[in-house]
Enzyme design. Sequence first.
Site, PDB file in Angstrom:
ATOM      1  N   GLY A 112       0.811  -1.225   0.000  1.00 38.89           N
ATOM      2  CA  GLY A 112       0.000   0.000   0.000  1.00 38.89           C
ATOM      3  C   GLY A 112       0.840   1.269   0.000  1.00 38.89           C
ATOM      4  O   GLY A 112       2.077   1.230  -0.064  1.00 38.89           O
ATOM      5  N   VAL A 119       1.445   3.524   2.350  1.00 39.35           N
ATOM      6  CA  VAL A 119       2.335   3.668   3.504  1.00 39.35           C
ATOM      7  C   VAL A 119       3.356   2.530   3.530  1.00 39.35           C
ATOM      8  O   VAL A 119       4.534   2.732   3.833  1.00 39.35           O
ATOM      9  CB  VAL A 119       1.517   3.725   4.810  1.00 39.35           C
ATOM     10  N   CYS A 146      -2.115  11.519  10.043  1.00 40.22           N
ATOM     11  CA  CYS A 146      -1.152  12.409   9.380  1.00 40.22           C
ATOM     12  C   CYS A 146      -1.427  13.890   9.617  1.00 40.22           C
ATOM     13  O   CYS A 146      -0.484  14.688   9.714  1.00 40.22           O
ATOM     14  CB  CYS A 146      -1.106  12.086   7.887  1.00 40.22           C
ATOM     15  N   GLY A 148      -3.090  10.635   1.201  1.00 41.36           N
ATOM     16  CA  GLY A 148      -3.585  10.344   2.547  1.00 41.36           C
ATOM     17  C   GLY A 148      -4.733   9.357   2.542  1.00 41.36           C
ATOM     18  O   GLY A 148      -5.058   8.761   3.573  1.00 41.36           O
ATOM     19  N   ARG A 207     -10.100  17.402   1.514  1.00 42.30           N
ATOM     20  CA  ARG A 207      -9.193  16.700   0.588  1.00 42.30           C
ATOM     21  C   ARG A 207      -8.994  17.603  -0.630  1.00 42.30           C
ATOM     22  O   ARG A 207      -9.977  18.069  -1.230  1.00 42.30           O
ATOM     23  CB  ARG A 207      -9.814  15.362   0.167  1.00 42.30           C
ATOM     24  N   HIS A 253       0.254  17.657   3.598  1.00 42.85           N
ATOM     25  CA  HIS A 253      -0.946  18.266   4.169  1.00 42.85           C
ATOM     26  C   HIS A 253      -0.606  19.691   4.628  1.00 42.85           C
ATOM     27  O   HIS A 253       0.341  19.891   5.401  1.00 42.85           O
ATOM     28  CB  HIS A 253      -1.421  17.471   5.398  1.00 42.85           C
ATOM     29  N   ASN A 309       2.578  13.704   4.428  1.00 43.21           N
ATOM     30  CA  ASN A 309       1.645  12.781   5.095  1.00 43.21           C
ATOM     31  C   ASN A 309       2.103  11.333   5.089  1.00 43.21           C
ATOM     32  O   ASN A 309       1.940  10.641   6.104  1.00 43.21           O
ATOM     33  CB  ASN A 309       0.251  12.885   4.479  1.00 43.21           C
TER      34      ASN A 309
HETATM   35  P1  NAP Z   1      -3.534   1.241   1.368  1.00 47.81           P
HETATM   36  O1  NAP Z   1      -2.771   1.969   0.313  1.00 47.81           O
HETATM   37  O2  NAP Z   1      -4.966   0.927   1.080  1.00 47.81           O
HETATM   38  O3  NAP Z   1      -2.753  -0.135   1.711  1.00 47.81           O
HETATM   39  C1  NAP Z   1      -3.290  -1.120   2.550  1.00 47.81           C
HETATM   40  C2  NAP Z   1      -2.338  -2.300   2.695  1.00 47.81           C
HETATM   41  O4  NAP Z   1      -2.910  -3.258   3.604  1.00 47.81           O
HETATM   42  C3  NAP Z   1      -2.049  -3.085   1.414  1.00 47.81           C
HETATM   43  O5  NAP Z   1      -0.742  -3.595   1.467  1.00 47.81           O
HETATM   44  C4  NAP Z   1      -3.050  -4.237   1.471  1.00 47.81           C
HETATM   45  O6  NAP Z   1      -2.597  -5.390   0.791  1.00 47.81           O
HETATM   46  C5  NAP Z   1      -3.057  -4.537   2.952  1.00 47.81           C
HETATM   47  N1  NAP Z   1      -4.312  -5.152   3.393  1.00 47.81           N
HETATM   48  C6  NAP Z   1      -5.572  -4.720   3.128  1.00 47.81           C
HETATM   49  N2  NAP Z   1      -6.477  -5.545   3.714  1.00 47.81           N
HETATM   50  C7  NAP Z   1      -5.768  -6.515   4.338  1.00 47.81           C
HETATM   51  C8  NAP Z   1      -6.109  -7.675   5.111  1.00 47.81           C
HETATM   52  N3  NAP Z   1      -7.399  -7.992   5.358  1.00 47.81           N
HETATM   53  N4  NAP Z   1      -5.128  -8.454   5.591  1.00 47.81           N
HETATM   54  C9  NAP Z   1      -3.823  -8.157   5.363  1.00 47.81           C
HETATM   55  N5  NAP Z   1      -3.428  -7.084   4.621  1.00 47.81           N
HETATM   56  C10 NAP Z   1      -4.390  -6.267   4.130  1.00 47.81           C
HETATM   57  O7  NAP Z   1      -3.553   2.060   2.731  1.00 47.81           O
HETATM   58  P2  NAP Z   1      -2.486   3.163   3.274  1.00 47.81           P
HETATM   59  O8  NAP Z   1      -2.848   4.524   2.846  1.00 47.81           O
HETATM   60  O9  NAP Z   1      -1.140   2.652   2.993  1.00 47.81           O
HETATM   61  O10 NAP Z   1      -2.801   3.161   4.831  1.00 47.81           O
HETATM   62  C11 NAP Z   1      -2.343   2.119   5.697  1.00 47.81           C
HETATM   63  C12 NAP Z   1      -2.675   2.493   7.145  1.00 47.81           C
HETATM   64  O11 NAP Z   1      -1.950   3.674   7.494  1.00 47.81           O
HETATM   65  C13 NAP Z   1      -4.153   2.789   7.385  1.00 47.81           C
HETATM   66  O12 NAP Z   1      -4.521   2.336   8.668  1.00 47.81           O
HETATM   67  C14 NAP Z   1      -4.206   4.323   7.314  1.00 47.81           C
HETATM   68  O13 NAP Z   1      -5.285   4.858   8.031  1.00 47.81           O
HETATM   69  C15 NAP Z   1      -2.868   4.686   7.942  1.00 47.81           C
HETATM   70  N6  NAP Z   1      -2.328   5.981   7.565  1.00 47.81           N
HETATM   71  C16 NAP Z   1      -2.238   6.365   6.265  1.00 47.81           C
HETATM   72  C17 NAP Z   1      -1.668   7.607   5.939  1.00 47.81           C
HETATM   73  C18 NAP Z   1      -1.511   8.089   4.520  1.00 47.81           C
HETATM   74  O14 NAP Z   1      -1.045   9.238   4.329  1.00 47.81           O
HETATM   75  N7  NAP Z   1      -1.845   7.303   3.492  1.00 47.81           N
HETATM   76  C19 NAP Z   1      -1.224   8.442   6.957  1.00 47.81           C
HETATM   77  C20 NAP Z   1      -1.308   8.018   8.283  1.00 47.81           C
HETATM   78  C21 NAP Z   1      -1.863   6.797   8.559  1.00 47.81           C
HETATM   79  P3  NAP Z   1      -3.125  -5.779  -0.695  1.00 47.81           P
HETATM   80  O15 NAP Z   1      -2.315  -4.965  -1.660  1.00 47.81           O
HETATM   81  O16 NAP Z   1      -2.796  -7.233  -0.768  1.00 47.81           O
HETATM   82  O17 NAP Z   1      -4.574  -5.479  -0.736  1.00 47.81           O
END
Ligand code: NAP
Length: 367
Positions: free
Chosen positions: A15, A17, A150, A181, A237, A244, A331
């Site tokens: 993903g 992050v 973030c 984000g 957004r 951010h 972020n």
């Molecule tokens: P993302 O792009 O949607 O990535 C999610 C990741 O989790 C992918 O590797 C996905 O794997 C995996 N995943 C999804 N469902 C799963 C399951 N049931 N079992 C095991 N693995 C699973 O999300 P993200 O933006 O990186 O965010 C990740 C976390 O960080 C979230 O909790 C978010 O709230 C937090 N966060 C994000 C940001 C930001 O700026 N993006 C900032 C602070 C905090 P697959 O590819 O196999 O589906």
Amino acid sequence: MNQPKVKVGVLGATGAVGQRFVQMLQGHPWFEITALCASERSAGKAYADACTWTIRGDMPEHLRNVILRPCEPNIDAQLVFSALPADSATEIEMAFAQAGYGVCSNARSYRYDADVPLLIPEVNPEHIQLIDVQRRKRGWEGFIVTNPNCSTTHLVSALHPLHVRFGVRKVFVVTMQAISGAGYPGLSAMDLLDNVVPHIGGEEEKMEKKEPHKLLGFFNGAEIDYADMVISAHCNRVPVRHGHLEAISVEFAETPDEAEILAAWRDYYPLPQQLQLPHAPQPAILYNEAPDRPQPRMDRLAGSVPGMATVIGRLRPDPLFDYKFIALGHNTIRGAAGGSLLNAELLLTQGYLGREAAALAQTLQVA
Ligand code: NAP
């Protein structure tokens, strides 16, 4: 001296992050990646086949053919960085902590639990001691440590030096939050191009009621006494890729003058900077004097460790509150993977990854 590094896994490595973790862990002096994990959809595939790499620079060559593992606590690692969505993090992170792993999490699942540190190493490093409370209470050998969301990270990073000197009483913040984000692929181009979306699910509640108060709270030896302040947040957004931007107005218990506020930011030299942790930006806060800065595209990578500093500008009097200013932060770097990585660096130096790992810090610490 050639001491072995601490073995780490990345949960959610495909993903937005997770990719940042992979990028930031390359060449780390203390940690080495030994496992990449994702959902059942990706497990069994090569990392390069399952992951749409969306960040600048190439996927590390030596990881392209690494086979993704399911997120199960049977990997060869001592510590895991979790970039899982909250709905899956709840169960998976607990399973890892129960099995003896340290978990540095980005998910919201455990942020508000009384015995789980919500950590920004510059702001509340002493909260790390909640790990001892957590282990006693839950009977775990492992632990869970979280970082804030973030937008909270950069709000609180900007406020902390002011709060300790002048007492922050009221905050009004309007966020302009980047597309990344929302994870990958996030919102569609049709939703966001030529547009601003004035709603980010759950974000205002986190900023108004939950995270800043815990982060700026006092660890009384058993739990956190939450800071007493009122925050009003509008979260939006905007069509920016990363970074951010936040317009912040503040009322203080003791109103400082502008020079005192600037001095509080300028003289800020908290623990991670004193310890010279590898991902601690020097300085933690940058003040940009230009009348039209900071801007996401220009300033999100400013500072000694790209993406880790909070950049502030446009300090001026506020007719409703005492002062207003702009803060900017990356972020997915400081607001997510980088924040978690700095937490892990602090944990290592404070002995929470064992004595051998702590010794590693002394021999390899970057000057
Ligand atoms: P993302 O792009 O949607 O990535 C999610 C990741 O989790 C992918 O590797 C996905 O794997 C995996 N995943 C999804 N469902 C799963 C399951 N049931 N079992 C095991 N693995 C699973 O999300 P993200 O933006 O990186 O965010 C990740 C976390 O960080 C979230 O909790 C978010 O709230 C937090 N966060 C994000 C940001 C930001 O700026 N993006 C900032 C602070 C905090 P697959 O590819 O196999 O589906």
